[in-house]
Scaffold this active site. Sequence first.
Site, PDB file in Angstrom:
ATOM      1  CG  ASP A 216     -21.757  -1.775   4.423  1.00 16.16           C
ATOM      2  OD1 ASP A 216     -20.696  -1.260   4.767  1.00 16.16           O
ATOM      3  OD2 ASP A 216     -22.857  -0.901   4.251  1.00 16.16           O
ATOM      4  CG  HIS A 239     -18.125  -1.830   2.045  1.00 17.81           C
ATOM      5  ND1 HIS A 239     -18.758  -0.898   2.150  1.00 17.81           N
ATOM      6  CD2 HIS A 239     -17.903  -2.525   0.745  1.00 17.81           C
ATOM      7  CE1 HIS A 239     -19.654  -1.016   1.118  1.00 17.81           C
ATOM      8  NE2 HIS A 239     -19.299  -1.871   0.176  1.00 17.81           N
TER       9      HIS A 239
END
Length: 426
Positions: A216, A239
Amino acid sequence: MALQIVFFSIFFFVSFTIAQGVRTLNVRNYGAIADGRTDNKKAFLRAWNDACYQNGGSIVYIPKGVYMVGSVEFAGPCRGPIMFLISGDLKAPNGGPYSNVEKWIGFQHVNNLIVKGGGTLDGQGPSAWPYNKCQKTNNCDPLPISIKFDFVTNSRIESIRSVNSKNVHLAIYGCNNVNVSKVDLLAPADSPNTDGIKISRSADIRITNSRIRTGDDCIAIISGSSNIDVSYVYCGPGHGISIGSLGKYKNEENVNGVTVRKCTLNGTDNGVRIKSWESPYAITASKFLFQDIFMENVRNPIIVDQTYCPHSPCNQETASHVQIQDVTYRNVWGTSSSQVAVSFECSKKFPCKNIVMTDVNLASVGGEELESGKETAGDLKTIIIVNPRLLMAILKKAQVDALTGAVEWVANWHGAIGQGSEAAVA
């Protein structure tokens, strides 16, 4: 500079105090067993409580070995500074789902804390990730954060390794004046919600010289954060480095004063991102600097997304009420794994204000011409672009008529006269 001097003076004092009046509390002397199976929560707490209630400095020492420990909270306030020295490896319980367990290891209401030692926190994520439903629905029970700091002040976190967290690796909430350095956070690229570092409602936080490879956001800076400095961080996979998401909840607070500099992003989904939900909750996100950032094979190198909604249901009845303003991108270079270099999707109700881009040079991995993605650049109040080639890419899909009055450019960028920019606008 004055703040830095005060900060380092504080930590010199802490180190000096510990060195002069140290008392070392070895968790094995409190019954801890390094067999990787026995729950050592009670032994760890007994050692912590003795350290916390003692006048003067203390070291809670976890020697080499593998220690299983259940969910545990180390609470203050304490009478003196404490070093939590993790030389061994800590292992979380297997499995899930979890109910009302927010964190695996927590520190709360502690001043002058040092957590270090070179040990590893093994969150046992693979045993719990199948129970994670939060990627698909808002109605879910989050898995435990590996290590969380609540209301911790004047402290350091350094030389810690976290692997396979069930949820976020390291969370900072309500903290002030904390240094995070030399941390190594690792989880597979497809592991759900395994943010590296998440910061909320905290001020004067510094993250430096760290490596984050996860599933993430490498770093997420959310509601109520101010004066955050991120430097010399390697991010990827993941991310990217994000401000947000913002605007999802009613009582969120402004985010301001974030600097991200001298970082490398490699193979991430996003590079540097600002994201907010479409909701009526109004806050301001301002005074951000992204500088000296290298990107390699990044899908969306620079992105502002004010229609963020990773899963349904999405509220698209109102535009985002998050006001993004005073954002500078300076000396950002590298390669995009897509044909998108820059994507601005600002709020239609509260357009982005005062966005400055200078010396932004991004190329496609395959050598194709880069272009802009989903752009509502025509809503920008002011966007200053010092790279005419990038300006042409941004204009390519935007509403040129709307941009003509909103775009300014600097004509002397590397000797590039304003002809290229004028031609693009015309």
